[in-house]
Write a protein that holds these residues in place. Structure first.
Motif, PDB file in Angstrom:
ATOM      1  N   CYS A 150      -4.516   2.356  10.695  1.00  0.00           N
ATOM      2  CA  CYS A 150      -4.100   2.641   9.319  1.00  0.00           C
ATOM      3  C   CYS A 150      -4.436   4.081   8.969  1.00  0.00           C
ATOM      4  O   CYS A 150      -5.483   4.608   9.377  1.00  0.00           O
ATOM      5  CB  CYS A 150      -4.824   1.691   8.358  1.00  0.00           C
ATOM      6  SG  CYS A 150      -4.457   1.951   6.602  1.00  0.00           S
TER       7      CYS A 150
ATOM      8  N   THR B 107      -6.586  -7.157   2.662  1.00  0.00           N
ATOM      9  CA  THR B 107      -6.302  -7.458   1.264  1.00  0.00           C
ATOM     10  C   THR B 107      -4.810  -7.364   0.948  1.00  0.00           C
ATOM     11  O   THR B 107      -4.402  -7.656  -0.169  1.00  0.00           O
ATOM     12  CB  THR B 107      -7.064  -6.493   0.341  1.00  0.00           C
ATOM     13  OG1 THR B 107      -6.703  -5.144   0.665  1.00  0.00           O
ATOM     14  CG2 THR B 107      -8.572  -6.665   0.520  1.00  0.00           C
ATOM     15  N   ASP B 108      -3.997  -6.957   1.925  1.00  0.00           N
ATOM     16  CA  ASP B 108      -2.557  -6.802   1.721  1.00  0.00           C
ATOM     17  C   ASP B 108      -1.835  -7.970   2.389  1.00  0.00           C
ATOM     18  O   ASP B 108      -1.802  -8.070   3.619  1.00  0.00           O
ATOM     19  CB  ASP B 108      -2.107  -5.474   2.340  1.00  0.00           C
ATOM     20  CG  ASP B 108      -0.642  -5.171   2.096  1.00  0.00           C
ATOM     21  OD1 ASP B 108       0.098  -6.090   1.715  1.00  0.00           O
ATOM     22  OD2 ASP B 108      -0.239  -4.011   2.300  1.00  0.00           O
TER      23      ASP B 108
ATOM     24  N   ASP C 138      -5.139   5.736   3.182  1.00  0.00           N
ATOM     25  CA  ASP C 138      -4.559   4.527   2.591  1.00  0.00           C
ATOM     26  C   ASP C 138      -5.365   3.269   2.871  1.00  0.00           C
ATOM     27  O   ASP C 138      -5.000   2.186   2.394  1.00  0.00           O
ATOM     28  CB  ASP C 138      -3.140   4.309   3.138  1.00  0.00           C
ATOM     29  CG  ASP C 138      -2.137   5.319   2.613  1.00  0.00           C
ATOM     30  OD1 ASP C 138      -2.512   6.132   1.746  1.00  0.00           O
ATOM     31  OD2 ASP C 138      -0.986   5.302   3.083  1.00  0.00           O
TER      32      ASP C 138
ATOM     33  N   SER D 129     -10.648  -4.194   2.862  1.00  0.00           N
ATOM     34  CA  SER D 129     -11.940  -4.018   2.211  1.00  0.00           C
ATOM     35  C   SER D 129     -13.001  -3.796   3.280  1.00  0.00           C
ATOM     36  O   SER D 129     -12.796  -4.087   4.453  1.00  0.00           O
ATOM     37  CB  SER D 129     -12.296  -5.243   1.369  1.00  0.00           C
ATOM     38  OG  SER D 129     -12.483  -6.383   2.205  1.00  0.00           O
TER      39      SER D 129
ATOM     40  N   THR E  93       4.365   1.571   4.156  1.00  0.00           N
ATOM     41  CA  THR E  93       3.029   1.159   4.598  1.00  0.00           C
ATOM     42  C   THR E  93       2.622   1.969   5.822  1.00  0.00           C
ATOM     43  O   THR E  93       3.318   1.958   6.838  1.00  0.00           O
ATOM     44  CB  THR E  93       3.021  -0.340   4.951  1.00  0.00           C
ATOM     45  OG1 THR E  93       3.430  -1.096   3.814  1.00  0.00           O
ATOM     46  CG2 THR E  93       1.629  -0.787   5.382  1.00  0.00           C
TER      47      THR E  93
ATOM     48  N   LYS F 170       5.159   5.161   7.364  1.00  0.00           N
ATOM     49  CA  LYS F 170       4.978   4.900   5.931  1.00  0.00           C
ATOM     50  C   LYS F 170       6.177   5.402   5.124  1.00  0.00           C
ATOM     51  O   LYS F 170       6.606   4.748   4.163  1.00  0.00           O
ATOM     52  CB  LYS F 170       3.699   5.565   5.442  1.00  0.00           C
ATOM     53  CG  LYS F 170       3.432   5.374   3.952  1.00  0.00           C
ATOM     54  CD  LYS F 170       2.188   6.114   3.497  1.00  0.00           C
ATOM     55  CE  LYS F 170       1.982   5.963   1.997  1.00  0.00           C
ATOM     56  NZ  LYS F 170       0.813   6.740   1.514  1.00  0.00           N
TER      57      LYS F 170
ATOM     58  N   ALA G  16      -8.103   1.839   1.937  1.00  0.00           N
ATOM     59  CA  ALA G  16      -8.633   1.009   0.847  1.00  0.00           C
ATOM     60  C   ALA G  16      -7.531   0.216   0.138  1.00  0.00           C
ATOM     61  O   ALA G  16      -7.829  -0.759  -0.566  1.00  0.00           O
ATOM     62  CB  ALA G  16      -9.378   1.889  -0.151  1.00  0.00           C
ATOM     63  N   ARG G  17      -6.260   0.599   0.320  1.00  0.00           N
ATOM     64  CA  ARG G  17      -5.157  -0.167  -0.276  1.00  0.00           C
ATOM     65  C   ARG G  17      -4.924  -1.474   0.470  1.00  0.00           C
ATOM     66  O   ARG G  17      -4.381  -2.424  -0.106  1.00  0.00           O
ATOM     67  CB  ARG G  17      -3.867   0.654  -0.218  1.00  0.00           C
ATOM     68  CG  ARG G  17      -3.808   1.864  -1.107  1.00  0.00           C
ATOM     69  CD  ARG G  17      -2.502   2.626  -0.871  1.00  0.00           C
ATOM     70  NE  ARG G  17      -1.344   1.741  -0.873  1.00  0.00           N
ATOM     71  CZ  ARG G  17      -0.163   2.069  -0.358  1.00  0.00           C
ATOM     72  NH1 ARG G  17       0.015   3.244   0.224  1.00  0.00           N
ATOM     73  NH2 ARG G  17       0.842   1.210  -0.405  1.00  0.00           N
ATOM     74  N   HIS G  18      -5.298  -1.516   1.725  1.00  0.00           N
ATOM     75  CA  HIS G  18      -4.937  -2.647   2.582  1.00  0.00           C
ATOM     76  C   HIS G  18      -6.137  -3.449   3.089  1.00  0.00           C
ATOM     77  O   HIS G  18      -5.961  -4.598   3.497  1.00  0.00           O
ATOM     78  CB  HIS G  18      -4.154  -2.148   3.790  1.00  0.00           C
ATOM     79  CG  HIS G  18      -2.983  -1.279   3.456  1.00  0.00           C
ATOM     80  ND1 HIS G  18      -1.847  -1.771   2.838  1.00  0.00           N
ATOM     81  CD2 HIS G  18      -2.771   0.050   3.634  1.00  0.00           C
ATOM     82  CE1 HIS G  18      -0.974  -0.784   2.668  1.00  0.00           C
ATOM     83  NE2 HIS G  18      -1.504   0.327   3.141  1.00  0.00           N
TER      84      HIS G  18
END
Length: 524
Positions: A415, A440-441, A419, A425, A480, A475, A421-423
């Motif tokens: 990743c 989290t995604d 980015d 934890s 993404t 992305k 922290a968007r996907h």
């Protein structure tokens, strides 16, 4: 001062260090370039390493080694065990007609100094070190003046005891008592990823206690455990997977409880040894609250020991033991297309365009990706990778079949660091794929394990510009910046490192294409 360092025995490696600059020049692992896993140093490795030096090095270093299960085994260099007096050998050697300083220290010290040299903490910062592997299960303290203080042994041979469960369940395992397969620790870690935790029943607890507490020769004796329900239960059995989780938890708690009682100064913890590849344990060390910070090098297993002995030699001769380094300091990729004799016939060849590769990935293609130098350690971190889109659970199944693993085995994500922290934890960044993070995604089905976790790699532009640019291109088309990332290698071999091998692998494994350097090759 240039140092040339060798790790003999399995996981053979040759490393070079520039002591004047405090820099790791290279670390060439013998298994890389499609050689068998854990191969000893080969002439190829030695010659490749020699190409770094315009003249002979100043110091010849040898990481100590010996057979750990036999008192009559001949030791190499300073041998396997020890950190105090007698754990070093210092002298002179004539090497290709030049008299060099010679330095050897034990395998135990190599693990300690590898973790210390590669860690981000400044020299002078006291650190705790945990070395847990096939033979050692010990804690140490490195003081501000670079003294090693052994704090105690928690368990003899935790890695071997852990791996014994896999051999017990495998009907194909028929080795004599005390012998193991080097692949089994990783196989049991993979089985544990598919297991269900819970309280052990009476029989399970008895087996766990035996494996962790019996004299080692008894713990590694399958014949003694012939009456166990796990004996020959099968490597794909849920019983093995569930007990692997419980054994993993029990082993960790032995070490955690010792640390809670003994390591009370709050120093950072450095982890070395093959058990450092267990992401579940690494995550628990980070979360336990006992330490200021936790660092695990990407070459935490024996392949890091040539680096460790080079750092130990540097400490001896210069008083400094920290190295600047890159995870991409393995062998450079070899483009041998000129000698391939038509092997690429039928493949469409074009110049690498990241937008084209990103579009192919978004369309569901699986692509081999080889650029720059090999990674050190066993994790593919964007230079020797198989890549795919992360969205469909069916892609996880396809990748696992390509790799010859169970369909429900986890597949790791790479990743964009910015980015992550968007996907996901958990603690960030995570550049070396050595911890578990929760996903989290919900759209990332291919990289989400049954328990919601993933073995995440974050990628910054500083760390790996080419891979970062590919993730950025993906992305731009998908929204993404995440890709499936698994290792590019033949079964039971190290990373692929030349175009000819990559072409053969891509065809035989069913990849849709591959990138080698600045060229793309497409099939079909």
């Amino acid at each position: 001062m240039k140092i040339l360092s060798f790790k003999s025995g399995h996981d053979g490696t040759v490393a070079g260090a520039d002591a004047a600059r405090g820099q790791l020049l290279f670390s060439y692992e013998a298994e890389k370039d499609s050689h068998p896993r854990a191969a000893p140093v080969t002439p190829d490795t030695f010659i490749d390493a020699g190409l770094w030096f315009r003249e002979l090095p100043d110091v010849l270093a040898l990481s100590g080694w010996s057979g750990t299960g036999s008192t009559h085994a001949t030791a190499s260099g300073a041998g396997y065990f020890g950190t105090g007096p007698g754990s070093e050998r210092i002298g002179k050697k004539t090497f290709f007609g030049k008299t060099l300083d010679y330095y050897s220290s034990t395998h135990e010290r190599a693990h300690i100094w590898s973790a210390y040299a590669l860690s981000p903490f400044p020299q002078g910062q006291p650190c705790y070190v945990l070395v847990w592997e096939g033979a050692l299960g010990d804690f140490y303290e490195i003081t501000a003046d670079l003294e090693i203080r052994r704090l105690g042994r928690v368990m003899e041979a935790p890695g071997a005891r852990f791996a014994a469960l896999y051999g017990l369940a495998d009907p194909a395992f028929q080795l004599p008592p005390g012998q193991q397969r080097r692949q089994d620790p990783g196989r049991l870690m993979a089985a544990a990823a598919l297991g269900r935790n819970g309280a052990a029943d009476t029989q399970e607890q008895a087996l766990i206690t035996h494996l962790l507490e019996a004299p080692l020769e008894q713990a590694l004796d399958k014949v003694r455990l012939a009456a166990s329900p796990l004996c020959n239960a099968g490597t794909q059995s849920q019983a093995l997977r569930d007990l692997a989780v419980k054994l993993q938890d029990a082993l960790f708690l032995r070490f955690h409880d010792f640390a809670a009682r003994t390591l009370t100064k709050g120093y950072p913890l450095l982890i070395s040894g093959g058990c450092g590849l267990n992401c579940g344990w690494n995550s628990r060390w980070r979360e336990c609250g006992l330490f200021q910070d936790v660092f695990v090098p990407p070459c935490t297993g024996d392949s890091g020991c040539a680096i460790g002995t080079a750092a130990d030699a540097m400490r001896h001769f210069t008083g400094r033991a920290k190295l600047d380094w890159s995870v991409y300091c393995g062998q450079p990729f070899l483009d041998d297309r000129a000698a391939m004799n038509g092997a690429l016939n039928g493949a469409r060849t074009e110049e690498l365009k990241l937008e084209t590769v990103a579009q192919a990935l978004l369309e569901g293609k699986v692509i081999g990706w080889a650029r720059g130098n090999c990674e050190i350690g066993p994790r593919a971190l964007g230079n020797r990778s198989i890549l795919a889109a992360p969205f469909e659970a069916s892609m996880r199944v396809r990748l696992n079949r390509i790799k010859g693993r169970a369909d429900d085995s986890p597949v790791a994500p790479a990743c964009l660091e910015e980015d992550a922290a968007r996907h996901f934890s958990g603690p960030l960044p995570a550049p070396h794929m050595l911890d578990f993070h929760q996903v989290t995604d919900p759209q990332l089905q291919a990289v989400t394990h049954a328990d919601g976790s993933a073995r995440l790699q974050t990628v910054s532009r500083t760390q790996n510009p080419a891979f970062h640019d590919l993730l950025t291109a993906f992305k731009a088309q998908s929204g993404t910046g995440v890709l499936c990332n698994t290792s590019l290698n033949f079964p039971d071999a190290g990373f692929i490192n030349k175009t000819s091998d990559l072409c053969h692998y891509a065809r035989s494994a069913g990849l849709d294409g591959f990138v080698a350097g600045t060229s793309c090759y497409w099939f079909g």
